[in-house]
Design a protein around this motif. Structure first.
Motif, PDB file in Angstrom:
ATOM      1  N   GLN A 205       7.599  -2.084  -4.587  1.00 19.02           N
ATOM      2  CA  GLN A 205       7.926  -2.566  -3.253  1.00 19.02           C
ATOM      3  C   GLN A 205       9.420  -2.818  -3.094  1.00 19.02           C
ATOM      4  O   GLN A 205       9.981  -2.613  -2.021  1.00 19.02           O
ATOM      5  CB  GLN A 205       7.166  -3.863  -2.960  1.00 19.02           C
ATOM      6  N   SER A 206      10.048  -3.280  -4.166  1.00 21.74           N
ATOM      7  CA  SER A 206      11.494  -3.560  -4.090  1.00 21.74           C
ATOM      8  C   SER A 206      12.269  -2.281  -3.789  1.00 21.74           C
ATOM      9  O   SER A 206      13.151  -2.266  -2.919  1.00 21.74           O
ATOM     10  CB  SER A 206      11.978  -4.177  -5.403  1.00 21.74           C
ATOM     11  N   ALA A 207      11.916  -1.202  -4.475  1.00 18.17           N
ATOM     12  CA  ALA A 207      12.598   0.072  -4.226  1.00 18.17           C
ATOM     13  C   ALA A 207      12.315   0.572  -2.817  1.00 18.17           C
ATOM     14  O   ALA A 207      13.219   1.070  -2.129  1.00 18.17           O
ATOM     15  CB  ALA A 207      12.146   1.107  -5.249  1.00 18.17           C
ATOM     16  N   LEU A 208      11.069   0.429  -2.375  1.00 16.78           N
ATOM     17  CA  LEU A 208      10.704   0.841  -1.019  1.00 16.78           C
ATOM     18  C   LEU A 208      11.564   0.114   0.008  1.00 16.78           C
ATOM     19  O   LEU A 208      12.140   0.734   0.912  1.00 16.78           O
ATOM     20  CB  LEU A 208       9.224   0.559  -0.773  1.00 16.78           C
ATOM     21  N   ALA A 209      11.662  -1.214  -0.130  1.00 10.43           N
ATOM     22  CA  ALA A 209      12.446  -2.004   0.824  1.00 10.43           C
ATOM     23  C   ALA A 209      13.921  -1.610   0.791  1.00 10.43           C
ATOM     24  O   ALA A 209      14.582  -1.547   1.844  1.00 10.43           O
ATOM     25  CB  ALA A 209      12.289  -3.489   0.507  1.00 10.43           C
ATOM     26  N   GLN A 210      14.439  -1.323  -0.394  1.00  8.15           N
ATOM     27  CA  GLN A 210      15.853  -0.947  -0.497  1.00  8.15           C
ATOM     28  C   GLN A 210      16.125   0.419   0.135  1.00  8.15           C
ATOM     29  O   GLN A 210      17.169   0.613   0.763  1.00  8.15           O
ATOM     30  CB  GLN A 210      16.277  -0.952  -1.971  1.00  8.15           C
TER      31      GLN A 210
ATOM     32  N   ALA B  21       0.828  -1.208   0.000  1.00  8.51           N
ATOM     33  CA  ALA B  21       0.000   0.000   0.000  1.00  8.51           C
ATOM     34  C   ALA B  21       0.858   1.250   0.000  1.00  8.51           C
ATOM     35  O   ALA B  21       0.568   2.229  -0.699  1.00  8.51           O
ATOM     36  CB  ALA B  21      -0.930  -0.013   1.213  1.00  8.51           C
ATOM     37  N   ALA B  22       1.948   1.220   0.804  1.00  6.16           N
ATOM     38  CA  ALA B  22       2.833   2.373   0.871  1.00  6.16           C
ATOM     39  C   ALA B  22       3.512   2.621  -0.472  1.00  6.16           C
ATOM     40  O   ALA B  22       3.607   3.756  -0.938  1.00  6.16           O
ATOM     41  CB  ALA B  22       3.881   2.167   1.961  1.00  6.16           C
ATOM     42  N   ALA B  23       3.968   1.544  -1.109  1.00  6.17           N
ATOM     43  CA  ALA B  23       4.642   1.676  -2.403  1.00  6.17           C
ATOM     44  C   ALA B  23       3.695   2.266  -3.441  1.00  6.17           C
ATOM     45  O   ALA B  23       4.084   3.112  -4.250  1.00  6.17           O
ATOM     46  CB  ALA B  23       5.162   0.318  -2.866  1.00  6.17           C
ATOM     47  N   GLY B  24       2.422   1.850  -3.394  1.00  4.90           N
ATOM     48  CA  GLY B  24       1.440   2.391  -4.324  1.00  4.90           C
ATOM     49  C   GLY B  24       1.245   3.885  -4.122  1.00  4.90           C
ATOM     50  O   GLY B  24       1.144   4.653  -5.083  1.00  4.90           O
TER      51      GLY B  24
END
Length: 261
Positions: free
Chosen positions: A48-53, A39-42
């Protein structure tokens, strides 16, 4: 070519961002709102991969990503990356240099921090009181209470203009809605623990009957009262022995934008 390792400053930014993101997730869950990384990545506009990185310090933050995070989390860019905030401010000056209002229109996640020279840090850390500080505490000055409370960063220029030093300040998160519409739950109040002199009309952090509260002190007919801004709360008389003044509130940082809008 393999990516260069992040600097210590970039890793520290990522760690602060991750802590704020966890707080955001907790708040979203309490409100029964979407809180997943998906939801945050959206909302952020990247995968999501970029968010986690970003959160785990695998790739460095940049101004554009930092501002998106600041908007999502409802915090200032300075809260997790003072260096990016300074960089964004320089860009903002080039885009709209005439006023703070215009700067924040172009960069909603940014607060102007200082006009000082670059030979000293523009933001200074003060200790944050953990949320679990509650009953039985007689003052925020007890050092061991702050080991896990984190930090709030405030502009150095503001400290200098008000003749304050970081060691005399503590930051505490507001609980409850008795100070609405000035301060909302989740906002952060900065308390000067060296200023305990009662002033009629001043806002103070106090230990009242074993609970840490933020209230306005009022003096009427030779009596002191704890007053709330919210008209739904009545004044409470505070008699000698029932309360201790922890310090005067000298600044507050809005965090709860949802209830303000």
């Amino acid at each position: 070519m393999p990516a260069l390792p992040l600097s210590e400053e970039q890793l520290a930014d990522a760690a602060r961002l991750k802590d704020l993101f966890k707080e955001w997730q907790h708040s979203q869950k309490e409100k029964k709102l979407p809180s997943s990384q998906e939801a945050a990545a959206g909302a952020l506009g990247f995968g999501q991969s970029a968010l986690a990185q970003y959160l785990n310090g695998r790739i460095p933050l940049n101004v554009a990503a930092g501002i998106k995070f600041a908007q999502l989390l409802g915090v200032a860019l300075t809260e997790f990356s003072p260096s990016l905030a300074s960089e964004a401010e320089m860009v903002a000056h080039a885009v709209a240099p005439s006023s703070d209002e215009e700067v924040t229109t172009h960069f909603p996640g940014l607060r102007r921090v200082t006009g000082d020279h670059n030979q000293a840090p523009v933001m200074v850390a003060i200790r944050m009181v953990p949320e679990h500080v509650r009953a039985g505490i007689t003052g925020f000055e007890i050092d061991h209470l702050f080991e896990d409370g984190g930090h709030l960063h405030v502009p150095r220029q503001w400290l200098e203009e008000n003749d304050l030093s970081p060691d005399q300040l503590r930051a505490v998160k507001i609980k409850g809605d008795s100070m609405v519409p000035i301060m909302y739950p989740g906002d952060v109040a900065v308390v000067n623990i060296k200023d305990k002199s009662r002033v009629n009309g001043g806002v103070f952090a106090l230990n009242y009957k074993g609970e840490s509260v933020v209230k306005r002190l009022k003096y009427d007919r030779r009596e002191w009262y704890l007053a709330s801004e919210n008209p739904d709360f009545r004044q409470e008389p505070c008699r000698t022995g029932e309360y201790d003044v922890i310090g005067r509130v000298v600044r507050f940082e809005p965090r709860n934008f949802k209830d303000r809008l």
